[in-house]
Design a protein around this motif. Structure first.
Motif, short mmCIF file in Angstrom:
data_model
loop_
_atom_site.label_atom_id
_atom_site.label_comp_id
_atom_site.label_asym_id
_atom_site.label_seq_id
_atom_site.Cartn_x
_atom_site.Cartn_y
_atom_site.Cartn_z
N THR A 253 -15.83 22.39 90.70
CA THR A 253 -14.48 21.88 90.49
C THR A 253 -14.34 20.56 91.24
OG1 THR A 253 -13.90 24.17 90.85
CG2 THR A 253 -12.08 22.64 90.48
N GLN A 258 -11.21 13.51 94.21
CA GLN A 258 -11.91 13.06 93.00
C GLN A 258 -10.95 13.04 91.80
OE1 GLN A 258 -15.08 15.98 93.26
NE2 GLN A 258 -16.64 14.38 93.32
N GLY A 284 -21.93 11.32 100.04
CA GLY A 284 -21.81 12.72 99.64
C GLY A 284 -20.45 13.12 99.12
N GLY A 286 -19.18 12.39 96.35
CA GLY A 286 -19.20 12.65 94.92
C GLY A 286 -18.65 11.52 94.06
N LYS A 287 -19.16 10.33 94.28
CA LYS A 287 -18.70 9.19 93.49
C LYS A 287 -19.35 9.18 92.11
CE LYS A 287 -19.96 6.34 96.75
NZ LYS A 287 -20.24 7.30 97.82
N THR A 288 -20.61 9.64 92.06
CA THR A 288 -21.35 9.54 90.80
C THR A 288 -20.60 10.22 89.66
OG1 THR A 288 -23.32 9.72 92.17
CG2 THR A 288 -23.63 9.76 89.79
N ARG A 436 -18.98 21.96 102.50
CA ARG A 436 -19.92 21.12 103.23
C ARG A 436 -19.77 21.38 104.73
NH1 ARG A 436 -21.02 16.62 99.87
NH2 ARG A 436 -21.64 17.65 97.96
N ASP A 539 -30.27 11.89 96.15
CA ASP A 539 -29.53 13.14 96.26
C ASP A 539 -30.48 14.32 96.06
OD1 ASP A 539 -27.22 14.76 96.44
OD2 ASP A 539 -27.16 14.91 94.25
N ARG A 568 -25.91 17.56 101.79
CA ARG A 568 -25.37 17.36 100.45
C ARG A 568 -25.20 18.67 99.69
NH1 ARG A 568 -25.58 11.87 99.79
NH2 ARG A 568 -25.39 11.79 97.55
P1 ADP Z 1 -22.12 9.87 96.71
O1 ADP Z 1 -20.65 9.73 96.75
O2 ADP Z 1 -22.74 9.72 98.08
O3 ADP Z 1 -22.76 8.96 95.69
P2 ADP Z 1 -22.98 11.94 94.96
O4 ADP Z 1 -22.18 11.46 93.82
O5 ADP Z 1 -24.46 11.68 94.94
O6 ADP Z 1 -22.40 11.36 96.31
O7 ADP Z 1 -22.67 13.48 95.18
C1 ADP Z 1 -23.29 14.23 96.18
C2 ADP Z 1 -23.57 15.64 95.72
O8 ADP Z 1 -22.37 16.37 95.63
C3 ADP Z 1 -24.22 15.71 94.36
O9 ADP Z 1 -25.21 16.69 94.41
C4 ADP Z 1 -23.08 16.12 93.44
O10 ADP Z 1 -23.52 16.80 92.33
C5 ADP Z 1 -22.26 16.99 94.35
N1 ADP Z 1 -20.82 17.05 94.04
C6 ADP Z 1 -20.04 16.06 93.60
N2 ADP Z 1 -18.77 16.45 93.46
C7 ADP Z 1 -18.73 17.75 93.83
C8 ADP Z 1 -17.69 18.74 93.91
N3 ADP Z 1 -16.42 18.45 93.59
N4 ADP Z 1 -18.04 19.96 94.37
C9 ADP Z 1 -19.30 20.25 94.71
N5 ADP Z 1 -20.32 19.38 94.65
C10 ADP Z 1 -20.04 18.13 94.22
#
Ligand code: ADP
Ligand code: MG
Length: 678
Positions: A253, A258, A284, A286-288, A436, A539, A568
């Motif tokens: 979720t 986000q 970490g 979750g920007k991607t 986390r 990641d 992560r």
């Molecule tokens: P960053 O912001 O550093 O780029 P990432 O986008 O790589 O971070 O996300 C870090 C990890 O957290 C990834 O494995 C992603 O799949 C996971 N992730 C992202 N959003 C969530 C969420 N809402 N709940 C759980 N895990 C998440």
């Protein structure tokens, strides 16, 4: 009439020569002269030795304890040494290439010197000598050079003020001056150059700071306004249902943060104004996935979307994830990097040109001229601080002005965000996904390195994966590699029997890097020894231990980035810093890291530790230069100034009011050059 059009030659005693010396200080007209303020008050307060900070500027007062000695060396180079006795300690002060200062020191006399402190040598590299006998309070010291003296300059300012004072137009509008009790520009100039009391000086400075920050912010706002008028953006009517379903079907979720930024971004995309948004979020956070949602939206609106990453490793990883997420929706994805063969490249770019590919992941290869899009609607720039200004610009100008979403994991301190990204909208993910755990961070000295080996042994036995990072020791990649290889050998010797150890460094061919990264993420490799190529983005949630060698060689933010490679997932993660810091500041950095996981706190600290005195004009810090205001110490004024500038520019009616006429013409003239500002 504008004082910026009034020539300095009208002042008594100003001929061609003087004009030249004024120009060398950046004073080109009457306006410049009147607003040539004495340098900052804060810096000019004498400090005691225990307040001195290594490499920061300080004003010391004392008694001249030795005959000044002038040495000449090289062509036109001089060094002046003099000892100043202060608080019972004799401090060596050295001035370079200012031989004329010799006459300022007489043994047994009081002296005040301003310069950069060297903690290890307990010495000062002098920059200025302050006249201790002058009536002027110590704060009205002007920065001058060889060609013009303080006294002359002050004399000129005086005559300029007498002649032109009633023509100094106030630029900060009346309503703001009333609201914040600010002086008008004539009072500012008078109060700063010729204060009759400390209160008057303080009040003038406060007003001047607001004025300076406000004008700067208005400059940014006007750029933003022009930008939005010039490029009417794309309206992306995306499919709400598809987005909703996509978010619902994710394996997790979205966090509230986000969710919020997704809404901000989608709203922007749907409006007709050109999106220029910075997405900030700690490592970490979750920007991607946020960017994937935005790209998906763009595709459902009938456009192409692209994401640009700073390294091939990261591009590859993004591609793997993104294609897995989007291909089931019949969205065609492709990756474009510099290491592809010409044939591959041509094939991929043709599909992009014809619009057969919807989402394109790539490195800076994306900005090559040979890459044409059919209809690019959104460009995401990951780790945007890693790209040069020109690369970012080139991407932004591709095709028909796509919306831009720039992402950064480097937390940008408030100050920096306000001062340098004022023309972008900022979305912030200020929350980590649930579950986390705080990364536990330890600092050990290299003599205790056995402790780290023990720890790693234990963790490996529990199934953990480990990163081991070594810094850029020299400018040469070869040297780094050697260092990494030594560590790799050591780990192989210690753990190689039971576990698989991998080595990753910048000089490897890309496909090899990729396959090693791949092996690490699929747990075929247990310990990955690496140079800093892994710094950004990667990641691998199962990796829970980060060991950093020579950690004192990294900056705070970079260490935080590296540490962010672990923690992560939902497992407890650890970071072990091995460092033998040589000075207080480095010790302090280690301590801060072990005490906080908060990237924003760290970034603010980083900026602070570089020293506010030193920071101005220090390009590295990325802050623009201000004359009176200090973006760190005066953050409150800065924030208010930004808010007011925004409010003013957000409503066209405000800008048409006669009250802001002066301001508008000032900004138009002054900030023309800022048009190239990025
Ligand atoms: P960053 O912001 O550093 O780029 P990432 O986008 O790589 O971070 O996300 C870090 C990890 O957290 C990834 O494995 C992603 O799949 C996971 N992730 C992202 N959003 C969530 C969420 N809402 N709940 C759980 N895990 C998440
Ligand atoms: Mg990332």
């Amino acid at each position: 009439m504008d004082l910026r059009k009034e020539s300095l030659a009208q002042l008594p005693g100003v001929g061609p020569k003087r004009l030249e010396s004024l120009e060398s200080l950046g004073i080109k007209n009457i306006y410049d002269l009147l607003f040539y303020f004495p340098f900052r008050y804060e810096d000019m307060e004498a400090k005691s030795l225990d307040q001195a900070v290594d490499q920061e500027k300080i004003l010391l007062k004392g008694v001249v304890a030795s005959e000044p000695i002038l040495a000449r060396f090289g062509y036109k180079k001089t060094r002046l040494n003099v000892r100043i006795l202060t608080e019972g300690e004799s401090i060596m002060v050295t001035f370079f290439n200012q031989p004329w200062l010799k006459d300022k020191f007489e043994t047994g006399q009081d002296a005040a010197v301003y310069g950069k402190w060297n903690e290890a040598r307990r010495s000062l590299t002098g920059m200025k000598v302050i006249d201790v006998n002058s009536d002027d309070s110590i704060d009205s010291v002007y920065s001058v050079n060889k060609s013009i003296r303080q006294k002359t300059l002050i004399g000129l300012i005086k005559s300029a003020f007498e002649k032109y004072h009633d023509r100094i137009d106030t630029v900060v509008p009346e309503y703001l001056r009333q609201k914040y009790k600010l002086l008008d520009d004539e009072q500012i100039v008078e109060g700063i150059h010729f204060p009759k009391s400390e209160e008057q000086s303080d009040e003038a400075r406060r007003s001047a700071k607001f004025r300076e920050f406000f004008l700067f912010q208005c400059g940014l706002q006007s750029i933003k306004l022009k930008d939005s008028q010039k490029n009417v953006g794309i309206t992306e009517w995306y499919d709400h249902e598809v987005i909703k379903k996509f978010i619902n079907d994710l394996s997790f979720t979205l966090t509230t943060a986000q969710d919020r930024v997704v809404n901000e971004i989608l709203k922007d995309m749907e409006s007709d104004h050109h999106m220029n948004r910075l997405l900030q979020g700690d490592v970490g956070s979750g920007k991607t996935i946020v960017s994937v949602i935005a790209m998906l939206a763009s595709v459902t609106a009938g456009y192409q979307a692209a994401i640009m990453a700073p390294t091939e490793i990261l591009a590859q990883q993004h591609f793997d994830k993104i294609s897995k997420l989007l291909e089931p929706l019949k969205i065609r994805t492709a990756i474009l990097t510099g290491s592809q063969t010409k044939k591959e490249h041509d094939f991929i770019t043709q599909d992009i040109r014809e619009g057969k590919t919807n989402v394109i992941v790539g490195t800076h290869a994306l900005i090559q001229d040979s890459v044409d899009f059919k209809n690019l609607g959104l460009i995401v720039i990951d780790e945007q601080h890693r790209f040069g200004v020109n690369q970012r610009k080139a991407m932004r100008e591709k095709d028909n002005n796509p919306d831009v979403l720039a992402m950064t994991a480097t937390p940008i301190p408030r100050t920096l965000a306000i001062t340098t990204y004022g023309d972008m909208d900022v979305s912030r993910i200020d929350q980590l996904p649930a579950g986390r755990k705080k990364i536990e961070t330890y600092w050990i000295r290299s003599q205790k390195i056995e402790q780290m080996y023990h720890f790693v042994t234990k963790e490996l036995a529990g199934g953990a994966q480990v990163y081991v990072v070594t810094p850029l020791i020299s400018e040469s990649e070869k040297m780094d590699l050697k260092n990494a290889e030594l560590i790799y050998d050591k780990f192989t010797e210690l753990f190689g029997q039971k576990y698989k150890i991998g080595l990753l460094h910048g000089q490897m061919p890309n496909d090899q890097k990729e396959s090693i990264m791949q092996d690490f993420s699929t747990k075929k490799i247990d310990v990955l020894v690496s140079t800093t190529v892994i710094e950004v983005g990667v990641d691998v949630p199962n990796a829970t231990v980060m060991v950093i060698y020579d950690a004192n060689r990294f900056g705070l933010s970079q260490l935080h980035q590296l540490r962010g490679r672990v923690g992560r997932g939902d497992k407890q993660s650890y970071c072990i810093l091995i460092a033998d810091p040589k000075n207080e500041a480095a010790v302090e950095r280690m301590k801060i890291l072990t005490s906080t996981n908060d990237g924003f706190v760290l970034a603010e600290q980083d900026l602070k530790m570089r020293g506010s005195g030193d920071m101005l004009g220090n390009r590295q810090s990325g802050l623009p230069e201000f004359k009176v205001g200090n973006p760190i110490n005066d953050i409150n004024i800065l924030e208010v100034a930004q808010e007011e500038a925004k409010r003013l520019y957000d409503d066209k009616a405000n800008l048409d009011s006669p009250e802001v006429r002066n301001l508008k013409s000032f900004i138009n003239d002054e900030y023309e050059q800022l048009n190239n500002f990025d």
